[in-house]
Design an enzyme around this catalytic site. Structure first.
Site, PDB file in Angstrom:
ATOM      1  N   HIS A 115      -8.829 -47.348 116.964  1.00  9.53           N
ATOM      2  CA  HIS A 115      -8.835 -45.963 117.455  1.00  9.53           C
ATOM      3  C   HIS A 115      -7.880 -45.750 118.620  1.00  9.53           C
ATOM      4  O   HIS A 115      -8.010 -44.772 119.354  1.00  9.53           O
ATOM      5  CB  HIS A 115     -10.264 -45.562 117.859  1.00  9.53           C
ATOM      6  CG  HIS A 115     -11.214 -45.541 116.695  1.00  9.53           C
ATOM      7  ND1 HIS A 115     -12.578 -45.645 116.822  1.00  9.53           N
ATOM      8  CD2 HIS A 115     -10.977 -45.434 115.363  1.00  9.53           C
ATOM      9  CE1 HIS A 115     -13.144 -45.603 115.620  1.00  9.53           C
ATOM     10  NE2 HIS A 115     -12.191 -45.483 114.722  1.00  9.53           N
ATOM     11  N   CYS A 126       7.651 -37.254 118.600  1.00 10.74           N
ATOM     12  CA  CYS A 126       8.645 -38.244 118.159  1.00 10.74           C
ATOM     13  C   CYS A 126       8.068 -39.666 118.185  1.00 10.74           C
ATOM     14  O   CYS A 126       6.891 -39.864 118.452  1.00 10.74           O
ATOM     15  CB  CYS A 126       9.921 -38.143 119.005  1.00 10.74           C
ATOM     16  SG  CYS A 126       9.816 -38.912 120.632  1.00 10.74           S
ATOM     17  N   GLU A 209     -29.964 -52.264 119.051  1.00  8.51           N
ATOM     18  CA  GLU A 209     -30.894 -51.633 118.116  1.00  8.51           C
ATOM     19  C   GLU A 209     -30.859 -52.345 116.767  1.00  8.51           C
ATOM     20  O   GLU A 209     -29.778 -52.711 116.302  1.00  8.51           O
ATOM     21  CB  GLU A 209     -30.477 -50.176 117.870  1.00  8.51           C
ATOM     22  CG  GLU A 209     -30.341 -49.345 119.127  1.00  8.51           C
ATOM     23  CD  GLU A 209     -31.694 -48.987 119.699  1.00  8.51           C
ATOM     24  OE1 GLU A 209     -32.643 -48.879 118.892  1.00  8.51           O
ATOM     25  OE2 GLU A 209     -31.801 -48.849 120.927  1.00  8.51           O
TER      26      GLU A 209
HETATM   27 ZN   LIG Z   1       9.128 -37.260 122.030  1.00  8.65          ZN
END
Ligand SMILES: [Zn+2]
Length: 245
Positions: A115, A126, A209
């Site tokens: 992530h 870009c 858990e």
């Molecule tokens: Zn850029």
């Protein structure tokens, strides 16, 4: 506690989730004490499709979390993993769902970040390579002038291709799959453990858990705090007599 058994040339793949960083004072997004559990409006904004086109709003939501993450320090669970990678002689890979960068700061090498990393920035337009960013506010990209943004995967965005490929290549080769601080029954843990199991790996989960419902693909479930369990679970394997000759 019986440590994980690996041959000295064995391969361990670890998947970590938010639970491993709680002892480092990094709040999870969901669950008890979660950033979004306490602020449903922030969750609504974080999951809004509009966010994907508004780097300024990404900064509004995630910029204030950066100073908190910089203050956090790796805990004994992060350190045990880094030490095991260095000292065990085994091939130890790590896939994380966390964006706090704590595995890297603990000394773990080649972390696969599914992530992204909140302490890095990249360009919203870009291919400027992501970089460690000491600032917490929107600025223009030095190459193309578009706004920079935190280098994290938002709702509706794909897991970076390289990270996804690295995770699945590691899962096919591992002798043992260890999930830490994640429920084990939702994506990506559920998919990774099923693949590891089908490829013949031993499987373990460490979480506070119990799994609900239990996953048939985890052979061992250890309930408790990662920072207490991992230092006991990750003992470097003793060399077999034949390896000493
Ligand atoms: Zn850029």
């Amino acid at each position: 506690m019986n440590p994980i058994q690996l041959d000295p040339d064995g391969t361990l793949l670890v998947l970590t989730g938010a639970g491993i960083s709680v002892a480092s004072s990094v709040r999870p997004f969901r669950g008890q004490g979660g950033v979004w559990t306490d602020d449903p409006e922030a969750e609504r904004r974080a999951t809004s499709p509009e966010l994907l086109h508004r780097p300024d709003l990404i900064w509004e939501l995630y910029g204030p979390l950066r100073p908190l993450m910089r203050k956090a320090t790796p805990n004994p669970a992060h350190l045990a993993l880094a030490r095991f990678q260095k000292e065990s002689g085994c091939d130890v890979r790590l896939v994380t769902q966390n964006v706090d960068g704590l595995h890297h700061r603990a000394g773990f090498e080649n972390v696969i970040e599914l992530h992204g990393n909140l302490l890095r920035s990249r360009c919203s337009q870009c291919d400027l390579p992501p970089f460690e960013d000491a600032e917490d506010r929107p600025r223009p990209c030095p190459v193309c002038g578009a706004l920079l943004r935190p280098d994290i995967v938002l709702f509706g965005e794909q897991i970076p291709e390289k990270a996804g490929e690295a995770a699945f290549s590691a899962v096919m080769r591992c002798d043992h799959f260890l999930a830490v601080g994640t429920s084990g029954i939702v994506f990506p843990a559920a998919l990774l453990v099923q693949s590891a199991f089908n490829y013949g790996a031993a499987t373990t989960i460490v979480n506070l858990e119990p799994m609900d419902p239990p996953s048939p693909f985890f052979q061992r479930e250890i309930l408790g705090r990662a920072e207490e369990i991992l230092p006991l679970l990750l003992e470097p394997p003793t060399l077999k007599p034949s390896a000493l000759l």
